[in-house]
Design a protein around this motif. Structure first.
Motif, PDB file in Angstrom:
ATOM      1  N   TRP A 310      40.542  48.816  29.170  1.00  0.00           N
ATOM      2  CA  TRP A 310      40.046  47.435  29.439  1.00  0.00           C
ATOM      3  C   TRP A 310      39.601  46.703  28.214  1.00  0.00           C
ATOM      4  CZ3 TRP A 310      41.743  43.245  31.277  1.00  0.00           C
ATOM      5  CH2 TRP A 310      41.124  42.055  31.622  1.00  0.00           C
ATOM      6  N   LEU A 311      38.235  47.464  27.633  1.00  0.00           N
ATOM      7  CA  LEU A 311      37.642  47.015  26.651  1.00  0.00           C
ATOM      8  C   LEU A 311      38.674  47.055  25.423  1.00  0.00           C
ATOM      9  CD1 LEU A 311      34.159  49.083  27.015  1.00  0.00           C
ATOM     10  CD2 LEU A 311      34.634  46.651  27.358  1.00  0.00           C
ATOM     11  N   THR A 312      39.411  47.867  25.205  1.00  0.00           N
ATOM     12  CA  THR A 312      40.269  47.776  24.035  1.00  0.00           C
ATOM     13  C   THR A 312      41.141  46.281  24.217  1.00  0.00           C
ATOM     14  OG1 THR A 312      40.494  50.087  23.882  1.00  0.00           O
ATOM     15  CG2 THR A 312      42.122  48.772  22.742  1.00  0.00           C
ATOM     16  N   LYS A 313      41.570  46.181  25.385  1.00  0.00           N
ATOM     17  CA  LYS A 313      42.403  44.948  25.616  1.00  0.00           C
ATOM     18  C   LYS A 313      41.800  43.580  25.087  1.00  0.00           C
ATOM     19  CE  LYS A 313      44.720  42.140  29.060  1.00  0.00           C
ATOM     20  NZ  LYS A 313      45.689  41.716  28.287  1.00  0.00           N
ATOM     21  N   LEU A 314      40.295  43.377  25.552  1.00  0.00           N
ATOM     22  CA  LEU A 314      39.452  42.502  25.411  1.00  0.00           C
ATOM     23  C   LEU A 314      39.510  42.153  23.743  1.00  0.00           C
ATOM     24  CD1 LEU A 314      36.692  43.002  28.146  1.00  0.00           C
ATOM     25  CD2 LEU A 314      38.710  41.126  28.145  1.00  0.00           C
ATOM     26  N   PHE A 315      39.172  43.272  22.976  1.00  0.00           N
ATOM     27  CA  PHE A 315      39.363  43.107  21.570  1.00  0.00           C
ATOM     28  C   PHE A 315      40.790  42.700  20.994  1.00  0.00           C
ATOM     29  CE2 PHE A 315      35.020  45.087  21.942  1.00  0.00           C
ATOM     30  CZ  PHE A 315      34.437  44.021  21.099  1.00  0.00           C
ATOM     31  N   LYS A 316      41.679  43.460  21.347  1.00  0.00           N
ATOM     32  CA  LYS A 316      42.928  43.202  21.003  1.00  0.00           C
ATOM     33  C   LYS A 316      43.591  41.775  21.188  1.00  0.00           C
ATOM     34  CE  LYS A 316      44.411  47.994  20.383  1.00  0.00           C
ATOM     35  NZ  LYS A 316      45.527  49.085  20.713  1.00  0.00           N
ATOM     36  N   ASP A 317      43.132  41.314  22.179  1.00  0.00           N
ATOM     37  CA  ASP A 317      43.471  39.811  22.315  1.00  0.00           C
ATOM     38  C   ASP A 317      42.925  38.618  21.237  1.00  0.00           C
ATOM     39  OD1 ASP A 317      45.055  40.742  24.554  1.00  0.00           O
ATOM     40  OD2 ASP A 317      43.517  40.045  26.020  1.00  0.00           O
ATOM     41  N   ARG A 318      42.012  39.276  20.757  1.00  0.00           N
ATOM     42  CA  ARG A 318      41.377  38.240  19.806  1.00  0.00           C
ATOM     43  C   ARG A 318      41.087  38.700  18.437  1.00  0.00           C
ATOM     44  NH1 ARG A 318      35.753  37.687  22.464  1.00  0.00           N
ATOM     45  NH2 ARG A 318      35.618  35.758  20.982  1.00  0.00           N
ATOM     46  N   THR A 319      41.890  39.931  17.992  1.00  0.00           N
ATOM     47  CA  THR A 319      41.676  40.377  16.738  1.00  0.00           C
ATOM     48  C   THR A 319      42.499  39.365  15.706  1.00  0.00           C
ATOM     49  OG1 THR A 319      43.459  41.757  17.372  1.00  0.00           O
ATOM     50  CG2 THR A 319      41.128  42.623  17.151  1.00  0.00           C
ATOM     51  N   GLU A 320      43.609  38.599  16.263  1.00  0.00           N
ATOM     52  CA  GLU A 320      44.404  37.781  15.144  1.00  0.00           C
ATOM     53  C   GLU A 320      43.293  36.624  14.760  1.00  0.00           C
ATOM     54  OE1 GLU A 320      44.415  35.762  19.426  1.00  0.00           O
ATOM     55  OE2 GLU A 320      44.701  37.903  18.537  1.00  0.00           O
ATOM     56  N   ILE A 351      45.332  55.283  51.214  1.00  0.00           N
ATOM     57  CA  ILE A 351      44.685  54.101  52.114  1.00  0.00           C
ATOM     58  C   ILE A 351      44.749  53.212  51.045  1.00  0.00           C
ATOM     59  CG2 ILE A 351      42.376  53.494  53.065  1.00  0.00           C
ATOM     60  CD1 ILE A 351      41.718  56.289  53.086  1.00  0.00           C
ATOM     61  N   GLU A 352      45.292  51.888  51.774  1.00  0.00           N
ATOM     62  CA  GLU A 352      45.548  50.738  50.938  1.00  0.00           C
ATOM     63  C   GLU A 352      44.020  50.152  50.811  1.00  0.00           C
ATOM     64  OE1 GLU A 352      47.973  48.131  53.046  1.00  0.00           O
ATOM     65  OE2 GLU A 352      49.929  49.268  52.904  1.00  0.00           O
ATOM     66  N   GLU A 353      43.965  49.515  49.719  1.00  0.00           N
ATOM     67  CA  GLU A 353      42.702  48.783  49.432  1.00  0.00           C
ATOM     68  C   GLU A 353      42.639  47.678  50.039  1.00  0.00           C
ATOM     69  OE1 GLU A 353      39.872  49.827  47.837  1.00  0.00           O
ATOM     70  OE2 GLU A 353      40.663  51.672  46.823  1.00  0.00           O
ATOM     71  N   GLU A 354      41.515  47.065  50.754  1.00  0.00           N
ATOM     72  CA  GLU A 354      41.420  45.698  51.189  1.00  0.00           C
ATOM     73  C   GLU A 354      40.954  44.677  50.262  1.00  0.00           C
ATOM     74  OE1 GLU A 354      39.531  45.886  55.063  1.00  0.00           O
ATOM     75  OE2 GLU A 354      40.871  47.329  55.857  1.00  0.00           O
ATOM     76  N   ASP A 355      39.988  45.233  49.427  1.00  0.00           N
ATOM     77  CA  ASP A 355      39.297  44.052  48.578  1.00  0.00           C
ATOM     78  C   ASP A 355      39.782  44.361  46.989  1.00  0.00           C
ATOM     79  OD1 ASP A 355      37.680  43.112  50.547  1.00  0.00           O
ATOM     80  OD2 ASP A 355      36.307  44.673  50.325  1.00  0.00           O
ATOM     81  N   GLU A 356      40.413  43.322  46.475  1.00  0.00           N
ATOM     82  CA  GLU A 356      40.834  43.288  45.135  1.00  0.00           C
ATOM     83  C   GLU A 356      39.613  43.048  44.193  1.00  0.00           C
ATOM     84  OE1 GLU A 356      44.328  41.389  44.700  1.00  0.00           O
ATOM     85  OE2 GLU A 356      45.478  42.216  45.959  1.00  0.00           O
ATOM     86  N   ASP A 357      39.483  43.940  43.177  1.00  0.00           N
ATOM     87  CA  ASP A 357      38.612  43.510  42.407  1.00  0.00           C
ATOM     88  C   ASP A 357      39.091  42.497  41.281  1.00  0.00           C
ATOM     89  OD1 ASP A 357      36.335  43.506  40.524  1.00  0.00           O
ATOM     90  OD2 ASP A 357      36.754  45.400  39.828  1.00  0.00           O
ATOM     91  N   ILE A 358      38.346  41.122  41.233  1.00  0.00           N
ATOM     92  CA  ILE A 358      38.771  40.094  40.535  1.00  0.00           C
ATOM     93  C   ILE A 358      37.687  40.365  39.360  1.00  0.00           C
ATOM     94  CG2 ILE A 358      39.566  38.653  42.395  1.00  0.00           C
ATOM     95  CD1 ILE A 358      36.886  36.998  42.098  1.00  0.00           C
ATOM     96  N   THR A 359      37.120  41.434  38.984  1.00  0.00           N
ATOM     97  CA  THR A 359      36.118  41.234  37.580  1.00  0.00           C
ATOM     98  C   THR A 359      37.062  41.002  36.481  1.00  0.00           C
ATOM     99  OG1 THR A 359      34.715  42.483  38.914  1.00  0.00           O
ATOM    100  CG2 THR A 359      34.380  42.546  36.586  1.00  0.00           C
ATOM    101  N   PRO A 360      38.510  41.621  36.345  1.00  0.00           N
ATOM    102  CA  PRO A 360      39.043  41.336  35.011  1.00  0.00           C
ATOM    103  C   PRO A 360      39.456  40.020  34.731  1.00  0.00           C
ATOM    104  CG  PRO A 360      39.890  43.399  36.106  1.00  0.00           C
ATOM    105  CD  PRO A 360      38.872  42.843  36.996  1.00  0.00           C
ATOM    106  N   LEU A 361      39.761  39.398  35.846  1.00  0.00           N
ATOM    107  CA  LEU A 361      40.044  37.855  35.622  1.00  0.00           C
ATOM    108  C   LEU A 361      38.701  37.100  35.265  1.00  0.00           C
ATOM    109  CD1 LEU A 361      42.071  35.623  36.067  1.00  0.00           C
ATOM    110  CD2 LEU A 361      41.438  35.347  38.343  1.00  0.00           C
ATOM    111  N   ILE A 362      37.595  37.519  35.790  1.00  0.00           N
ATOM    112  CA  ILE A 362      36.172  36.952  35.422  1.00  0.00           C
ATOM    113  C   ILE A 362      36.150  37.180  33.751  1.00  0.00           C
ATOM    114  CG2 ILE A 362      34.009  36.761  35.757  1.00  0.00           C
ATOM    115  CD1 ILE A 362      34.401  37.455  38.806  1.00  0.00           C
ATOM    116  N   ASP A 363      36.439  38.298  33.530  1.00  0.00           N
ATOM    117  CA  ASP A 363      36.045  38.656  32.159  1.00  0.00           C
ATOM    118  C   ASP A 363      37.192  37.814  30.999  1.00  0.00           C
ATOM    119  OD1 ASP A 363      34.217  40.540  32.963  1.00  0.00           O
ATOM    120  OD2 ASP A 363      35.788  42.074  32.630  1.00  0.00           O
ATOM    121  N   ILE A 364      38.469  37.678  31.346  1.00  0.00           N
ATOM    122  CA  ILE A 364      39.294  37.050  30.669  1.00  0.00           C
ATOM    123  C   ILE A 364      38.786  35.478  30.739  1.00  0.00           C
ATOM    124  CG2 ILE A 364      41.528  35.925  30.779  1.00  0.00           C
ATOM    125  CD1 ILE A 364      42.641  38.510  31.978  1.00  0.00           C
ATOM    126  N   PHE A 365      38.614  34.870  31.620  1.00  0.00           N
ATOM    127  CA  PHE A 365      38.043  33.292  31.428  1.00  0.00           C
ATOM    128  C   PHE A 365      36.642  33.485  30.702  1.00  0.00           C
ATOM    129  CE2 PHE A 365      40.562  32.597  35.510  1.00  0.00           C
ATOM    130  CZ  PHE A 365      41.410  31.786  35.024  1.00  0.00           C
TER     131      PHE A 365
END
Length: 503
Positions: A310-320, A351-365
């Motif tokens: 995840w941290l690598t993606k956050l930087f690679k999205d902006r290295t341009e 076991i199915e996860e009931e709560d989805e973690d939206i932290t990655p979406l918050i990080d992107i915004f």
């Protein structure tokens, strides 16, 4: 083009003393006294001492004779330096990845690519001044294309905010005094003897005679101020900052190569974080190019993290955004803000996860400059004080809103004055004129009386508001109130306001 912010703290020494001892009255004039052998002189003063005629450099005995009530405190350059360092580290976590001390009384930072996170340059600088004032510190802030220009402009006037437009450094600094050029005082004095008064006069003089007499320092500072020569900012670091870096014998510049080494640095950083039981909240990628320029990319996360992918993606999205120029000779990855990260066990894949973690979406915004937050209730009957912003991933607030009356879906940023026809004290409006449109009231409900918070604000001991829900002929419903009880003028102005809109 680089944009540099200079934060000038003209009263750092006296502000530091007042912060350390809040019992000192604000109106008490203060002077800081420096010593050298038997000589004692004023090295810093506050606004009250300045108004009384005390000046920096004045002998201590003369200052004391000039103002009998003057408080004299011995200078402590070490404490002042530590205070400036703490403020610089704080600014590093708040504003920009590239922040350094501009000793003895300033902070310098490169905000290129970071100002949009604050809404632009003017909101950025205004916010800096306000935050420093909230900390009890006097601040003047300037932004320009170069360190030298920003440094000089911040110290040239008493204005709190100065913005030098891009490409207008020469126009901004040509009339400034030589003392703002960041050259030794001895050279400044000698130049004045020769008849030089301003930066513009000095820059228009042939370099050879100046270099022969004073050395290369004058030319170097002029070139740095006008942007002809790089003036890199060496970012401040503390032992708490975890840093990994990679230097290259042969400069790199291809996007694929940059991303490859960024990924390797993220792995090294996460390994170091794991050994310490930490997760990163704010990470800076510092890029050093062969032409002595420094660039940066900041990535933040809503929660402590050390997920390599995840941290690598956050930087690679902006290295341009990186401009390698003639090549990059060093990459550094710094965890400027980290927190304890406890390992948590994930449930079985059966076991199915009931709560989805939206932290990655918050990080992107968040990394795109958007402010992501949640609204939480506050225990207050006054509508505009009954809500506050909290972090998007903050813990749930224990209490909820408990209003017995309906509340609008939209609360205006501030109540707007309206012309109302109504029979006082308890009758609802008959007609309302708001934003140039007259509305005839068809239905109304109220009043709901809300009292001022007299236990917190003495000015609200008898203040009240009477709220009504009104519906006009088109079906639009508004939340209006009258300031006061409609009888006693001490309870309010008896003017009417719109405060909200119902669905």
């Amino acid at each position: 083009m680089t944009r540099v912010v200079s934060i000038y703290l003209p009263d750092l020494a006296t502000d530091r003393i007042r912060r350390a001892d809040p019992s000192i009255p604000v109106e008490k004039a203060m002077a800081v006294i420096a010593k050298s052998g038997s000589k004692r002189w004023v090295s810093a003063i506050d606004a009250a001492a300045r108004a009384a005629g005390v000046r920096v450099g004045m002998p201590a005995a003369k200052a004391q004779a000039l103002f009998q009530g003057l408080m004299l405190i011995d200078a402590d350059p070490v404490a002042d330096g530590l205070a400036l360092e703490r403020l610089s580290v704080w600014a590093l976590t708040q504003y920009s990845p590239i922040v350094a001390m501009d000793a003895p009384d300033g902070i310098i930072m490169d905000t290129e690519g970071a100002d949009h996170l604050r809404g632009g340059e003017l909101p950025l600088l205004t916010g800096i001044v306000n935050l420093f004032h909230a900390k009890g510190l006097t601040a003047r802030v300037a932004i320009a294309d170069t360190w030298g220009a920003a440094h000089a402009c911040a110290r040239a006037t008493k204005r709190e905010v100065i913005i030098v437009p891009r490409g207008e450094v020469v126009k901004a600094v040509e009339r400034l005094p030589l003392s703002l050029l960041r050259i030794p005082e001895k050279i400044v004095g000698d130049l004045r003897v020769l008849g030089f008064k301003t930066v513009g006069e000095l820059s228009a003089t042939p370099r050879a005679p100046l270099a022969l007499r004073f050395g290369p320092e004058i030319g170097r500072r002029l070139d740095q101020m006008f942007g002809r020569t790089p003036d890199p900012i060496d970012p401040i670091r503390t032992p708490d900052h975890i840093e990994v870096s990679r230097s290259f014998a042969e400069p790199i510049g291809a996007a694929e190569t940059i991303n490859k080494y960024v990924g390797r640095l993220v792995v090294e950083l996460c390994e170091d974080l794991e050994r310490r039981g930490l997760g990163v909240r704010r990470t800076d990628l510092i890029v050093h190019t062969v032409d002595n320029a420094v660039q940066s990319i900041r990535a933040g996360t809503a929660k402590p993290a050390r997920d390599v992918t995840w941290l690598t993606k956050l930087f690679k999205d902006r290295t341009e955004k990186i401009e390698p120029g003639f090549g990059i000779e060093k990459l550094s990855l710094v965890a400027v803000m980290s927190q304890v990260l406890e390992e948590s066990q994930r449930s079985s894949s059966l076991i199915e996860e009931e709560d989805e973690d939206i932290t990655p979406l918050i990080d992107i915004f968040g990394n795109r400059g958007q402010r992501v937050y949640r609204l939480a209730p506050v225990a207050s009957d006054v509508p505009e004080r009954s809500v506050r912003r909290i972090a998007a991933t903050a813990e749930d607030v224990a209490f909820t809103w408990t209003a017995r009356w309906r509340r609008p879906v939209r609360l205006l940023a501030r109540p707007e004055f309206v012309d109302v026809i109504a029979l006082m004290p308890d009758h609802p409006p008959v007609s309302v004129t708001w934003r140039g449109k007259r509305r005839k009231v068809k239905n109304a409900d109220g009043p709901e009386r809300i009292f001022g918070e007299w236990w917190d604000r003495s000015s609200e001991w008898v203040a009240v508001r009477d709220y009504f829900v009104i519906e006009d002929e088109t079906g639009e419903r508004l939340w209006v109130f009258r300031s006061g009880d409609g009888v006693d003028a001490e309870t309010g102005s008896h003017k009417w306001f719109v405060h909200g809109i119902f669905a």
